[in-house]
Design a protein around this motif. Sequence first.
Motif, PDB file in Angstrom:
ATOM      1  N   ASP A   1       0.819  -1.212   0.000  1.00 49.22           N
ATOM      2  CA  ASP A   1       0.000   0.000   0.000  1.00 49.22           C
ATOM      3  C   ASP A   1       0.857   1.267   0.000  1.00 49.22           C
ATOM      4  O   ASP A   1       0.582   2.212  -0.735  1.00 49.22           O
ATOM      5  CB  ASP A   1      -0.939   0.016   1.210  1.00 49.22           C
ATOM      6  N   THR A   2       1.889   1.289   0.830  1.00 48.34           N
ATOM      7  CA  THR A   2       2.792   2.436   0.864  1.00 48.34           C
ATOM      8  C   THR A   2       3.493   2.591  -0.477  1.00 48.34           C
ATOM      9  O   THR A   2       3.615   3.695  -1.009  1.00 48.34           O
ATOM     10  CB  THR A   2       3.831   2.267   1.988  1.00 48.34           C
ATOM     11  N   ASN A   3       3.929   1.472  -1.014  1.00 47.21           N
ATOM     12  CA  ASN A   3       4.625   1.494  -2.301  1.00 47.21           C
ATOM     13  C   ASN A   3       3.726   2.038  -3.409  1.00 47.21           C
ATOM     14  O   ASN A   3       4.137   2.902  -4.190  1.00 47.21           O
ATOM     15  CB  ASN A   3       5.128   0.093  -2.640  1.00 47.21           C
ATOM     16  N   ILE A   4       2.507   1.580  -3.466  1.00 51.83           N
ATOM     17  CA  ILE A   4       1.571   2.032  -4.499  1.00 51.83           C
ATOM     18  C   ILE A   4       1.256   3.513  -4.322  1.00 51.83           C
ATOM     19  O   ILE A   4       1.237   4.280  -5.293  1.00 51.83           O
ATOM     20  CB  ILE A   4       0.279   1.190  -4.491  1.00 51.83           C
ATOM     21  N   GLY A   5       1.018   3.938  -3.085  1.00 55.68           N
ATOM     22  CA  GLY A   5       0.717   5.349  -2.829  1.00 55.68           C
ATOM     23  C   GLY A   5       1.839   6.270  -3.280  1.00 55.68           C
ATOM     24  O   GLY A   5       1.600   7.296  -3.908  1.00 55.68           O
ATOM     25  N   LEU A   6       3.068   5.879  -2.976  1.00 58.50           N
ATOM     26  CA  LEU A   6       4.200   6.710  -3.381  1.00 58.50           C
ATOM     27  C   LEU A   6       4.447   6.633  -4.884  1.00 58.50           C
ATOM     28  O   LEU A   6       4.882   7.613  -5.489  1.00 58.50           O
ATOM     29  CB  LEU A   6       5.446   6.329  -2.588  1.00 58.50           C
ATOM     30  N   ARG A   7       4.168   5.501  -5.483  1.00 58.50           N
ATOM     31  CA  ARG A   7       4.311   5.389  -6.940  1.00 58.50           C
ATOM     32  C   ARG A   7       3.333   6.332  -7.646  1.00 58.50           C
ATOM     33  O   ARG A   7       3.652   6.903  -8.684  1.00 58.50           O
ATOM     34  CB  ARG A   7       4.107   3.954  -7.405  1.00 58.50           C
ATOM     35  N   LEU A   8       2.145   6.493  -7.068  1.00 61.47           N
ATOM     36  CA  LEU A   8       1.175   7.440  -7.639  1.00 61.47           C
ATOM     37  C   LEU A   8       1.699   8.872  -7.583  1.00 61.47           C
ATOM     38  O   LEU A   8       1.315   9.703  -8.397  1.00 61.47           O
ATOM     39  CB  LEU A   8      -0.161   7.343  -6.901  1.00 61.47           C
ATOM     40  N   ALA A   9       2.596   9.139  -6.635  1.00 53.69           N
ATOM     41  CA  ALA A   9       3.207  10.468  -6.523  1.00 53.69           C
ATOM     42  C   ALA A   9       4.511  10.561  -7.298  1.00 53.69           C
ATOM     43  O   ALA A   9       5.216  11.567  -7.220  1.00 53.69           O
ATOM     44  CB  ALA A   9       3.454  10.788  -5.047  1.00 53.69           C
ATOM     45  N   GLY A  10       4.863   9.498  -8.020  1.00 46.38           N
ATOM     46  CA  GLY A  10       6.059   9.525  -8.846  1.00 46.38           C
ATOM     47  C   GLY A  10       7.320   9.018  -8.173  1.00 46.38           C
ATOM     48  O   GLY A  10       8.417   9.213  -8.692  1.00 46.38           O
ATOM     49  N   VAL A  11       7.175   8.344  -7.026  1.00 48.50           N
ATOM     50  CA  VAL A  11       8.332   7.831  -6.289  1.00 48.50           C
ATOM     51  C   VAL A  11       8.466   6.336  -6.553  1.00 48.50           C
ATOM     52  O   VAL A  11       7.553   5.570  -6.262  1.00 48.50           O
ATOM     53  CB  VAL A  11       8.172   8.088  -4.773  1.00 48.50           C
ATOM     54  N   ASP A  12       9.609   5.934  -7.099  1.00 45.70           N
ATOM     55  CA  ASP A  12       9.869   4.511  -7.300  1.00 45.70           C
ATOM     56  C   ASP A  12      10.155   3.852  -5.967  1.00 45.70           C
ATOM     57  O   ASP A  12      10.560   4.515  -5.010  1.00 45.70           O
ATOM     58  CB  ASP A  12      11.068   4.303  -8.236  1.00 45.70           C
ATOM     59  N   GLY A  13       9.985   2.540  -5.921  1.00 46.29           N
ATOM     60  CA  GLY A  13      10.250   1.855  -4.661  1.00 46.29           C
ATOM     61  C   GLY A  13      10.244   0.358  -4.805  1.00 46.29           C
ATOM     62  O   GLY A  13      10.051  -0.198  -5.892  1.00 46.29           O
ATOM     63  N   ILE A  14      10.473  -0.288  -3.678  1.00 44.36           N
ATOM     64  CA  ILE A  14      10.524  -1.736  -3.608  1.00 44.36           C
ATOM     65  C   ILE A  14       9.873  -2.179  -2.304  1.00 44.36           C
ATOM     66  O   ILE A  14       9.910  -1.459  -1.306  1.00 44.36           O
ATOM     67  CB  ILE A  14      11.981  -2.237  -3.700  1.00 44.36           C
TER      68      ILE A  14
END
Length: 103
Positions: A11-24
Amino acid sequence: MKIFCISDNIDTNIGLRLAGVDGIVVHEREEVLKAIEEARKDKELGILIITRKLAQLVPEVIDELKLSASLPLVVEIPDRHLKKDEDNDYITRYVRDSIGIKV
């Protein structure tokens, strides 16, 4: 300058991806260490966001990164595992501990 997130939940990963932040998304100590090492190799990375639960798995590495004057800047974020009343002044304490100013 890039921002990268190491999270323990999707959930955190998806939320930040929506803001343009890549993650794992990782769960084990070894995975966290590997993700941090890979992130540090990226010379364009300016901010490394990590959930507090994962930061607690590797406190010595997080402290080393925070105390160094080099990039990336490490930002711990509360995660869904945090109880409401457990740490209401997290941001205030973080600022006070980081720069010595009581807010």
